[in-house]
Design a protein around this motif. Structure first.
Motif, PDB file in Angstrom:
ATOM      1  N   UNK A   7      28.152  40.440  37.016  1.00 49.95           N
ATOM      2  CA  UNK A   7      28.217  40.476  35.559  1.00 49.95           C
ATOM      3  C   UNK A   7      29.550  41.059  35.123  1.00 49.95           C
ATOM      4  N   UNK A   8      30.340  40.230  34.483  1.00 45.89           N
ATOM      5  CA  UNK A   8      31.635  40.717  33.993  1.00 45.89           C
ATOM      6  C   UNK A   8      32.127  39.746  32.930  1.00 45.89           C
ATOM      7  N   UNK A   9      32.756  40.278  31.891  1.00 42.83           N
ATOM      8  CA  UNK A   9      33.241  39.380  30.835  1.00 42.83           C
ATOM      9  C   UNK A   9      34.573  38.719  31.205  1.00 42.83           C
ATOM     10  N   UNK A  10      35.272  39.289  32.167  1.00 38.60           N
ATOM     11  CA  UNK A  10      36.580  38.719  32.535  1.00 38.60           C
ATOM     12  C   UNK A  10      36.406  37.666  33.628  1.00 38.60           C
ATOM     13  N   UNK A  11      36.759  36.423  33.335  1.00 32.19           N
ATOM     14  CA  UNK A  11      36.582  35.353  34.323  1.00 32.19           C
ATOM     15  C   UNK A  11      37.289  35.653  35.641  1.00 32.19           C
ATOM     16  N   UNK A  12      38.461  36.269  35.541  1.00 29.28           N
ATOM     17  CA  UNK A  12      39.206  36.553  36.769  1.00 29.28           C
ATOM     18  C   UNK A  12      38.420  37.476  37.683  1.00 29.28           C
ATOM     19  N   UNK A  13      37.847  38.516  37.073  1.00 31.02           N
ATOM     20  CA  UNK A  13      37.096  39.475  37.880  1.00 31.02           C
ATOM     21  C   UNK A  13      35.861  38.803  38.467  1.00 31.02           C
ATOM     22  N   UNK A  14      35.187  38.003  37.637  1.00 32.21           N
ATOM     23  CA  UNK A  14      33.994  37.312  38.148  1.00 32.21           C
ATOM     24  C   UNK A  14      34.357  36.458  39.346  1.00 32.21           C
TER      25      UNK A  14
ATOM     26  N   UNK B   9      43.884  34.063  36.672  1.00 35.31           N
ATOM     27  CA  UNK B   9      44.412  35.293  36.095  1.00 35.31           C
ATOM     28  C   UNK B   9      45.497  34.981  35.063  1.00 35.31           C
ATOM     29  N   UNK B  10      46.346  34.025  35.411  1.00 40.90           N
ATOM     30  CA  UNK B  10      47.449  33.689  34.508  1.00 40.90           C
ATOM     31  C   UNK B  10      46.919  33.086  33.216  1.00 40.90           C
ATOM     32  N   UNK B  11      45.989  32.144  33.351  1.00 44.27           N
ATOM     33  CA  UNK B  11      45.417  31.513  32.154  1.00 44.27           C
ATOM     34  C   UNK B  11      44.788  32.578  31.270  1.00 44.27           C
ATOM     35  N   UNK B  12      43.982  33.412  31.896  1.00 45.17           N
ATOM     36  CA  UNK B  12      43.257  34.416  31.129  1.00 45.17           C
ATOM     37  C   UNK B  12      44.235  35.393  30.478  1.00 45.17           C
ATOM     38  N   UNK B  13      45.219  35.801  31.230  1.00 48.27           N
ATOM     39  CA  UNK B  13      46.167  36.781  30.696  1.00 48.27           C
ATOM     40  C   UNK B  13      46.885  36.243  29.475  1.00 48.27           C
ATOM     41  N   UNK B  14      47.269  34.970  29.556  1.00 44.86           N
ATOM     42  CA  UNK B  14      47.996  34.387  28.432  1.00 44.86           C
ATOM     43  C   UNK B  14      47.125  34.416  27.188  1.00 44.86           C
ATOM     44  N   UNK B  15      45.880  34.068  27.394  1.00 48.87           N
ATOM     45  CA  UNK B  15      44.932  34.066  26.284  1.00 48.87           C
ATOM     46  C   UNK B  15      44.850  35.467  25.672  1.00 48.87           C
ATOM     47  N   UNK B  16      44.714  36.448  26.532  1.00 45.09           N
ATOM     48  CA  UNK B  16      44.594  37.825  26.049  1.00 45.09           C
ATOM     49  C   UNK B  16      45.863  38.267  25.318  1.00 45.09           C
ATOM     50  N   UNK B  17      46.998  37.931  25.907  1.00 46.91           N
ATOM     51  CA  UNK B  17      48.258  38.352  25.300  1.00 46.91           C
ATOM     52  C   UNK B  17      48.398  37.744  23.909  1.00 46.91           C
ATOM     53  N   UNK B  18      47.982  36.494  23.817  1.00 42.97           N
ATOM     54  CA  UNK B  18      48.007  35.823  22.523  1.00 42.97           C
ATOM     55  C   UNK B  18      47.175  36.610  21.521  1.00 42.97           C
ATOM     56  N   UNK B  19      45.962  36.933  21.935  1.00 40.82           N
ATOM     57  CA  UNK B  19      45.054  37.659  21.043  1.00 40.82           C
ATOM     58  C   UNK B  19      45.626  39.033  20.699  1.00 40.82           C
TER      59      UNK B  19
END
Lengths: 123, 871
Positions: A7-14, B9-19
């Motif tokens: 259970x984690x909201x961050x896809x990377x961690x999941x 990680x890169x995709x997610x990070x970009x999204x977060x940075x945008x937000x």
């Protein structure tokens, strides 16, 4: 095969946790927040939960509390995984009913080791 | 980069940075709100957590510092100020840059790392000491630089044995020995650098080697102007000396400090040679006496018996060297002697201890591995909390503790303890059971110390393996976005384009069936099927086009930051309003928009919007407004930049254009104001000094124009002095399929892009009047020039009228001017794929390209803009 709910909201961690556990021979399911985790926990039987604390909708503490209050569910162990290394967070986790606490980022071998111990898989 | 986790990680990070960026801006606009600060904290927190999964310590450190800063904002101990906003924005910029670098190359540039560390310590200092932290941070950074570089793993075996021996000697003599790795940047040759010479001239160089950074796949494509060579150098010199020598490429060198034990690596064939057991015994005895002469003699005798390529021989050579440095070198000699017996690589120092520790297994069932014990300890803590927990949780928690213990004992195969656990059921019982287990002797799976290192190596391997496995096994179930290579979509796009065109041949065939074979019913049926196919093809085309559509917001998103930054620099107050950012257009169009758009917004900020005092003096609101607007109009996307600044003075524009020789004196007088404004798009109109004088609308306007032209778009400007300026860009939604009007002139078919056609009319011959030498007609009260396609194309055939004696006239809109073009016949519209004229014909700008029609004939597509100018 032992089933673990990550259970984690961050896809990377999941993805990371899932990968490690899958590779170690676990069947892994995932949930993006406490609420989804609770729904899954009520419908499926898991041998272990690996839970993040800081999540939208329902955080890790609240999830574990609700899990522990659900009499119909098999009370599988919960490993909390969070970035906070402070004692306070660990105590709050245990008060909520978690059984273990690991600090992010988790070393793969630690996660595997404790997942095995908590599910009774031979070391 | 084939690491899916990193990609995620890169995709997610970009999204977060945008937000994060959005929230930071919002915070500044709306003032701090607890909700926003919480959200901000959560985002940075998650980002930090994610970054920790990878080995990017600088990034994690910077994120951690930012997180702490945000935490202080969140709990109210710090107030959100514009200064803090700057710090956070800058930090996030650095993170963005790092993400980009990781995406591009999978690793971080040393310079970026340094920046990140610097910023992290700046934030730390800001938190601990307040504002005057800058100086101190600088000092600290310098200190870090002075420190010898951290231990980095290096394959010492690449260094020849004799060099290593020299290094060891130097180390025993207390001299500084350094290994320097130098990776010159690829473009170094263009900077006049000579890396090889630089390396050759390294002070006190002992040895060096060069090797290729990347494999040369194909000698044909090898770029010989790119430096892909790395150098390793061994030198006996202080860091400071080396750093001075390499001072211009400091970011490209890495200094490693070798230790004696790392360098003593005997190497050679492990088979053959005399029996050394006796020698080792004997030699050990002699060592105790410590007579160097005797030791050496004894060594030499054995060495002569041993072939130099043998492992043992190498050991002996090392020992011979080490004898000179007795007694300091004792540990190394002992290690080597052991190695002669075991043929295992020598271990120095603590090795002896590891030999003494033998895994001692006592009473197997009563021993517990330390991890299991930790689980027990933690369960004890859980039970300690249970008294303060609400009643409804107690039972669940107890069950989970029991289950944990049960599983832990199962895992460690402590069947006896497991049996005993099963009889416990109260909290108290379980607690004392845990205590009892904890008091048992701890078996830690004790292995020699070296194990840890092996495990580390294993870990790396393990992670690598994981990645490979998961790449095959894992389908990211959560991803709802499918990433597709752009070329694949382009291919689809081309195919559907071909289909759209080919389907037209059906229509052609049906006509032929009708006219030539007189099968009217069959022809009708064909037409019916044609319309079905047509509909499906169109829908398909639309669907594929949708795939390429992205919202213009991807371009607009950058602007809040840009506007904020520039306006602050200029000391102007500006409010940015964005409208219709959800409007979608083809990816290429949106991307093409970005640059001209930045130009326009910069212009508005720089020259359009007046400074606050000036605005107040003019009776305008102090805060200027810039509106970015996007909307879809038919098959075009229209984008506007509107400001309420000082506007453009057409008189000044005209004057300037005249001075620059862009217009004649006659034009200077004749030009209407609206026309004058369009002069700003002329190449060569703008220069810096003009721009400031004329409120600078000219800066790079021709650049904007040519960009827009390239994508078949238009740009126009309207402006009212002291009221503001609006610049409108209009671009096609997509670029693959063009809609053309088919016309006939001199029995030849031509295509004219639909987007330039306003209407088609029929005009009687006598309605055409010659007016000042130009043929004109009046169309609904407006006088428009009339041109004949036959003349324009010099077809040499007079134009033809219809049976009623009327001319077919296409009314075109060219650069916001209307013109009528007389053609022989209208033939309807068609969808075509425009292909540019090939080869030598590419220079003929009169035609924008050709297309293959359904019947196989070639259609020339006219470029109306050029057509008018052709005249």
């Amino acid at each position: 095969m032992k089933r673990v709910l990550v259970v984690d909201d961050a896809p990377t961690v999941r993805m990371y946790h899932k990968k490690i556990l899958k590779d170690a021979g676990f069947e892994v399911d995932e949930a993006v927040n406490g609420l989804e985790a609770l729904e899954k926990a009520l419908m499926n039987e898991y041998n272990l939960y690996v839970v993040d604390i800081n999540m939208p909708k329902l955080d890790g503490y609240s999830f574990v509390k609700r899990l522990r209050a659900s009499a119909e569910v098999k009370q599988a162990p919960v490993i909390m995984v969070s970035t906070e290394a402070e004692e306070k967070d660990k105590e709050l986790s245990y008060e909520a009913g978690a059984n273990f606490y690991l600090v992010k980022p988790v070393k793969p071998e630690d996660l595997i080791k404790y997942a095995k111990i908590f599910t009774g898989v031979g070391l | 980069m084939n690491n899916s986790l990193l990609e995620q990680f890169i995709i997610e990070s970009k999204e977060y940075l945008q937000k994060i960026g959005e929230i930071l801006i919002k915070l500044e606009e709306e003032g701090s709100s607890k909700e926003l600060l919480n959200e901000l904290f959560r985002l940075v927190h998650t980002l930090k957590g994610n970054s920790g999964l990878f080995d990017f310590p600088a990034m994690t450190k910077l994120l951690h510092a930012s997180e702490d800063l945000m935490n202080r904002l969140r709990d109210g101990s710090l107030e959100y100020t514009s200064e803090i906003a700057d710090i956070l924005l800058e930090a996030m910029d650095t993170i963005s840059q790092m993400i980009d670098e990781i995406e591009a190359s999978g690793e971080l540039q040393p310079s970026t790392n340094e920046t990140a560390f610097e910023k992290a310590s700046f934030i730390r200092n800001f938190l601990s000491e307040g504002k005057d932290s800058l100086k101190k941070v600088k000092k600290r950074v310098e200190k870090i630089e002075d420190q010898p570089t951290e231990v980095k793993s290096y394959d010492y075996l690449v260094i020849p044995e004799d060099t290593r021996m020299l290094m060891v000697r130097a180390l025993f003599e207390g001299k500084p020995v350094r290994i320097l790795q130098f990776s010159p940047e690829e473009e170094c040759f263009y900077k006049g650098d000579d890396p090889f010479l630089l390396v050759r001239n390294t002070p006190n160089i002992l040895w060096g080697r060069y090797y290729l950074r990347e494999r040369i796949e194909d000698i044909e494509t090898l770029d010989i102007y790119k430096c892909i060579t790395n150098f390793d150098v061994v030198a006996i010199a202080e860091d400071s000396v080396l750093k001075e020598h390499f001072q211009y490429v400091l970011d490209q060198i890495e200094i490693i400090i070798p230790s004696i034990s790392q360098l003593i690596i005997p190497k050679g064939d492990r088979n053959g040679g005399p029996v050394y057991e006796d020698f080792v015994e004997e030699f050990t005895e002699m060592l105790k006496k410590g007579d160097k002469g005797i030791l050496k003699n004894s060594l030499r005798a054995l060495k002569e018996l041993t072939a130099p390529n043998l492992y043992v021989s190498s050991c002996l050579r090392w020992i011979e060297l080490l004898i000179d440095y007795l007694p300091d070198s004792m540990v190394y000699i002992e290690g080597l002697l052991r190695s002669i017996k075991t043929f295992e690589p020598p271990r120095f120092g603590e090795v002896q201890k590891t030999y003494e520790i033998k895994p001692e297994v006592t009473e197997k069932s009563m021993t517990i591995p330390k991890e299991v014990l930790r689980v027990f300890e933690e369960q004890k803590k859980v039970l300690e909390k249970i008294s303060s927990v609400s009643q409804e949780l107690k039972e669940g928690i107890l069950k989970s503790v029991f289950l944990s213990l049960e599983n832990a004992l199962t895992a460690s195969k402590n069947s006896e303890l497991l049996e005993r656990l099963k009889q416990k059921n109260t909290i108290e019982d379980i607690r004392s059971f845990i205590e009892e287990c904890l008091s048992l002797k701890v078996e830690e799976y004790r292995k020699p110390e070296k194990v840890e290192k092996v495990e580390k190596a294993k870990k790396v391997e393990c992670v690598e393996k994981e990645e490979k496995v998961s790449e095959v096994a894992e389908k990211p179930s959560t991803t709802k976005v499918l990433k597709v290579d752009e070329t694949k979509i382009d291919r689809l796009m081309n195919l559907i384009g071909e289909l759209v065109v080919t389907k037209n041949s059906l229509l052609y065939l049906s006509r032929k069936v009708d006219t030539e074979y007189e099968l009217v019913t069959f022809s009708k049926e064909m037409k019916q099927y044609y319309s079905v196919i047509n509909k499906i093809a169109e829908e398909m085309q639309d669907a594929i086009m949708q795939v390429r559509m992205i919202p213009v917001s991807t371009v607009f998103q950058r602007f809040p930051r840009l506007v904020r930054y520039i306006s602050k620099k200029l000391g102007k107050k500006v409010k940015l309003i964005i409208e219709g950012e959800e409007t979608e257009a083809d990816k290429n169009v949106v991307e093409a928009l970005a640059d001209p758009f930045i130009h326009l917004v910069r212009n508005s900020l720089d020259h359009g919007i007046e400074p606050p005092e000036e605005r107040i003096a003019k009776g305008k609101p102090e805060i200027g407004t810039i509106i970015l607007r996007a909307k879809q109009e038919a098959d075009r996307v229209v984008i506007q930049v509107e400001d309420d600044g000082r506007g453009i003075d057409p008189q000044k524009v005209k004057q300037k254009a005249y001075e620059k020789g862009l217009i004649s004196e006659e034009e200077l007088e004749k030009l209407k104001d609206e026309e004058a404004l369009n002069l700003i798009f002329l190449p060569g109109f703008s220069t810096k000094e003009v721009s400031s004088e004329l409120s600078g609308r000219g800066v790079g306007m021709d650049v904007v124009r040519s960009m827009v032209d390239r994508y078949n778009g238009t740009v126009s400007v309207t402006s009212v002095k002291d009221k503001g300026t609006t610049i409108t860009l209009s671009l096609p939604l997509s670029m693959a399929v063009s809609h053309v009007m088919l016309v006939e002139a001199a029995n030849q078919k031509y295509g004219i892009p639909m987007d330039t056609i306003i209407e088609t009319v029929r005009i009687k011959k006598e309605e055409i009047h010659v007016f000042k030498g130009v043929q004109t007609t009046s169309l609904r009260g407006k006088v428009i020039p009339i041109l004949f396609l036959n003349d324009l194309l010099e077809l040499g055939v007079p134009p033809v009228t219809t049976e009623d004696g009327e001319y077919a006239v296409l009314v075109l809109n060219i650069k916001n001017e209307m013109a009528g073009i007389v053609v022989d016949k209208f033939l309807g519209t068609a969808d075509i794929i425009l292909k540019p004229l090939p080869g030598f014909m590419a220079d003929i700008t009169l035609f924008s390209g050709t297309a293959i029609m359904g019947d196989g004939s070639v259609l020339l597509v006219i470029n109306p803009k050029e057509l008018i100018e052709w005249r």
